[in-house]
Design an enzyme around this catalytic site. Structure first.
Site, mmCIF file in Angstrom:
data_model
loop_
_atom_site.group_PDB
_atom_site.id
_atom_site.type_symbol
_atom_site.label_atom_id
_atom_site.label_comp_id
_atom_site.label_asym_id
_atom_site.label_seq_id
_atom_site.Cartn_x
_atom_site.Cartn_y
_atom_site.Cartn_z
ATOM 1 N N HIS A 98 8.893 1.000 -5.726
ATOM 2 C CA HIS A 98 8.804 -0.451 -5.892
ATOM 3 C C HIS A 98 8.293 -0.908 -7.256
ATOM 4 O O HIS A 98 8.319 -2.100 -7.554
ATOM 5 C CB HIS A 98 7.928 -1.049 -4.783
ATOM 6 C CG HIS A 98 8.470 -2.342 -4.238
ATOM 7 N ND1 HIS A 98 8.011 -2.903 -3.058
ATOM 8 C CD2 HIS A 98 9.407 -3.188 -4.708
ATOM 9 C CE1 HIS A 98 8.650 -4.055 -2.828
ATOM 10 N NE2 HIS A 98 9.507 -4.249 -3.814
ATOM 11 N N ASP A 121 7.031 -6.307 2.765
ATOM 12 C CA ASP A 121 6.333 -5.057 2.467
ATOM 13 C C ASP A 121 5.127 -4.907 3.388
ATOM 14 O O ASP A 121 4.531 -5.907 3.789
ATOM 15 C CB ASP A 121 5.863 -5.113 0.995
ATOM 16 C CG ASP A 121 5.662 -3.768 0.347
ATOM 17 O OD1 ASP A 121 5.968 -3.662 -0.860
ATOM 18 O OD2 ASP A 121 5.217 -2.819 1.023
ATOM 19 N N HIS A 123 2.650 -3.544 2.098
ATOM 20 C CA HIS A 123 1.667 -3.566 1.003
ATOM 21 C C HIS A 123 1.891 -4.758 0.078
ATOM 22 O O HIS A 123 3.012 -5.222 -0.063
ATOM 23 C CB HIS A 123 1.814 -2.277 0.182
ATOM 24 C CG HIS A 123 1.853 -1.041 1.005
ATOM 25 N ND1 HIS A 123 3.037 -0.423 1.387
ATOM 26 C CD2 HIS A 123 0.858 -0.289 1.543
ATOM 27 C CE1 HIS A 123 2.760 0.649 2.108
ATOM 28 N NE2 HIS A 123 1.448 0.760 2.220
ATOM 29 N N ASP A 125 1.191 -4.661 -3.268
ATOM 30 C CA ASP A 125 1.653 -4.154 -4.578
ATOM 31 C C ASP A 125 1.147 -5.019 -5.724
ATOM 32 O O ASP A 125 1.868 -5.248 -6.698
ATOM 33 C CB ASP A 125 3.184 -4.067 -4.612
ATOM 34 C CG ASP A 125 3.726 -3.048 -3.630
ATOM 35 O OD1 ASP A 125 2.903 -2.354 -2.998
ATOM 36 O OD2 ASP A 125 4.950 -2.949 -3.471
ATOM 37 N N HIS A 138 3.630 1.789 -8.474
ATOM 38 C CA HIS A 138 4.380 1.074 -7.421
ATOM 39 C C HIS A 138 3.455 0.222 -6.564
ATOM 40 O O HIS A 138 3.928 -0.569 -5.752
ATOM 41 C CB HIS A 138 5.228 2.026 -6.584
ATOM 42 C CG HIS A 138 4.474 2.833 -5.571
ATOM 43 N ND1 HIS A 138 5.051 3.249 -4.394
ATOM 44 C CD2 HIS A 138 3.212 3.315 -5.557
ATOM 45 C CE1 HIS A 138 4.171 3.961 -3.703
ATOM 46 N NE2 HIS A 138 3.050 4.022 -4.387
ATOM 47 N N ASP A 225 10.825 -3.800 0.694
ATOM 48 C CA ASP A 225 10.301 -2.430 0.743
ATOM 49 C C ASP A 225 10.479 -1.960 2.180
ATOM 50 O O ASP A 225 9.942 -2.578 3.099
ATOM 51 C CB ASP A 225 8.819 -2.459 0.360
ATOM 52 C CG ASP A 225 8.176 -1.083 0.324
ATOM 53 O OD1 ASP A 225 7.234 -0.904 -0.463
ATOM 54 O OD2 ASP A 225 8.614 -0.191 1.080
ATOM 55 N N ASP A 227 9.189 0.126 3.870
ATOM 56 C CA ASP A 227 7.990 0.424 4.655
ATOM 57 C C ASP A 227 7.393 -0.816 5.314
ATOM 58 O O ASP A 227 6.401 -0.729 6.040
ATOM 59 C CB ASP A 227 6.938 1.204 3.856
ATOM 60 C CG ASP A 227 6.285 0.392 2.751
ATOM 61 O OD1 ASP A 227 5.911 1.005 1.736
ATOM 62 O OD2 ASP A 227 6.120 -0.845 2.882
ATOM 63 N N GLU A 270 12.109 2.049 -1.795
ATOM 64 C CA GLU A 270 11.236 3.044 -1.170
ATOM 65 C C GLU A 270 11.881 3.898 -0.082
ATOM 66 O O GLU A 270 11.165 4.523 0.699
ATOM 67 C CB GLU A 270 9.932 2.396 -0.671
ATOM 68 C CG GLU A 270 9.089 1.744 -1.770
ATOM 69 C CD GLU A 270 8.242 2.704 -2.605
ATOM 70 O OE1 GLU A 270 8.264 3.914 -2.324
ATOM 71 O OE2 GLU A 270 7.548 2.236 -3.530
HETATM 72 N N1 LIG Z 1 4.658 1.569 -0.664
HETATM 73 C C1 LIG Z 1 3.636 1.129 -1.425
HETATM 74 N N2 LIG Z 1 3.641 -0.082 -1.813
HETATM 75 O O1 LIG Z 1 4.562 -0.989 -1.363
HETATM 76 N N3 LIG Z 1 2.602 1.998 -1.770
HETATM 77 C C2 LIG Z 1 1.622 1.630 -2.749
HETATM 78 C C3 LIG Z 1 0.612 0.658 -2.229
HETATM 79 C C4 LIG Z 1 -0.533 1.322 -1.576
HETATM 80 N N4 LIG Z 1 -1.714 0.470 -1.713
HETATM 81 MN MN LIG Z 2 5.129 -0.645 0.706
HETATM 82 MN MN LIG Z 3 6.240 -1.960 -2.099
#
Ligand SMILES: N/C(=N\O)NCCC[NH3+]
Ligand SMILES: [Mn+2]
Ligand SMILES: [Mn+2]
Ligand SMILES: [Mn+2]
Length: 301
Positions: A98, A121, A123, A125, A138, A225, A227, A270
């Protein structure tokens, strides 16, 4: 309508091997043909060749890992995405990690300065060079785009082109303390999985759009993302977090954004095809392709 596939086999923003293979697996799964089938004119001039760039000597800058590689690659991505967007094409960037979004969103905002960003997401980021623990870039692209944290000369090309009021998150559930502080300080709107459960995905998408695009006047850059989805849905990804979006919820977001008629750029990030068994990889790739199709107008009826 032309969609430009920007295949970005890049993994430098994070430590796991394999996320650079994500775009290759999605194209091999037939994404170009699927979008053509949908009625799109699809431009795909081959995956961008980034890994060759990593011959450069690239010691960490503070905690930041692979800083010069990430900067070089994301600047190239900004030019590629901006080039497509300035020609009125819809760039579909396939990651790759990302950190690439530093480039994609810079490119989109060059062509559409008033665009808003919808970031899907687990996260945020949004770590800065000061707040990051891991130094994995990322986990930082949003802070660069907003111009937060101390300027880093090696990233001089990144301009603070994103305004906090033009950014909204959906799906957050793994945000560290420093990021929570940054979100609050900058009054950034975020719909976590708590809000998804409380209001339902339909209402959440409506509230997210009402926040960043109240008159539905601004172009939309959707940065997805995988995830954000529950690990049972998209297992083959680098930082899975339980309690994520169902496939339908992720798919609904893409359908609803398409329905606005305002989508100008899409990132699908991702997918790491080396982190699970063959069936799980196949599922993750198929889910990614399905989300891209939904964001580009595929309907169920
Ligand atoms: N997939 C991730 N971000 O979207 N990983 C990094 C963030 C972890 N704090
Ligand atoms: Mn993520
Ligand atoms: Mn991300
Ligand atoms: Mn291209």
């Amino acid at each position: 309508l032309t969609a430009a596939i920007v295949g970005c086999p890049f993994s430098g923003g994070q430590p796991r091997v394999g996320v650079d293979q994500g775009p290759i697996h999605m194209v091999e799964a037939g994404l170009v043909e699927q979008l053509t089938e949908l009625g799109w004119k699809v431009k795909f001039d081959g995956h961008h060749q980034f890994e060759e760039v990593n011959g450069i000597t690239d010691p960490p800058i503070g905690k930041l890992k692979n800083p010069r590689l990430v900067s070089t690659v994301t600047e190239a991505v900004a030019k590629a995405v901006g080039g497509h967007a300035n020609k009125g094409e819809l760039p579909v960037t396939l990651g790759g990690d990302h950190s690439l979004a530093m480039g994609t969103i810079s490119g989109t905002l060059d062509a559409h300065p008033d665009a808003c960003v919808i970031w899907i997401d687990a996260h945020a980021d949004i770590n800065t060079a000061e707040s990051t623990d891991s130094g994995n870039i990322h986990g930082m692209p949003v802070s660069f785009l907003l111009g937060l944290g101390s300027p880093i000369p090696e990233f001089g090309w990144v301009k603070p082109i994103l305004k906090p009021e033009r950014l909204v998150y959906i799906g957050l559930r793994d945000v560290d303390a420093g990021e929570k502080r940054i979100l609050k300080e900058n009054k950034i709107k975020a719909f976590s999985m708590h809000e998804v459960d409380k209001y339902g995905i339909g209402k959440v998408v409506e509230m997210a759009l009402d926040h960043v695009n109240p008159k539905r006047a601004f172009p939309i850059h959707l940065s997805f993302d995988v995830d954000a989805l529950d690990p049972s849905v998209a297992p083959s990804t680098g930082t899975p977090v339980r309690g994520g979006l169902t496939f339908r919820e992720g798919h609904y977001i893409c359908e609803a954004i398409w329905e606005t008629g305002l989508l100008v750029a899409l990132d699908l990030m991702e997918v790491n095809p080396s982190l699970a068994d063959a069936a799980s990889v196949k599922q993750t790739v198929a889910v990614g392709c399905s989300l891209v199709r939904a964001a580009l107008g595929e309907t169920l009826l």
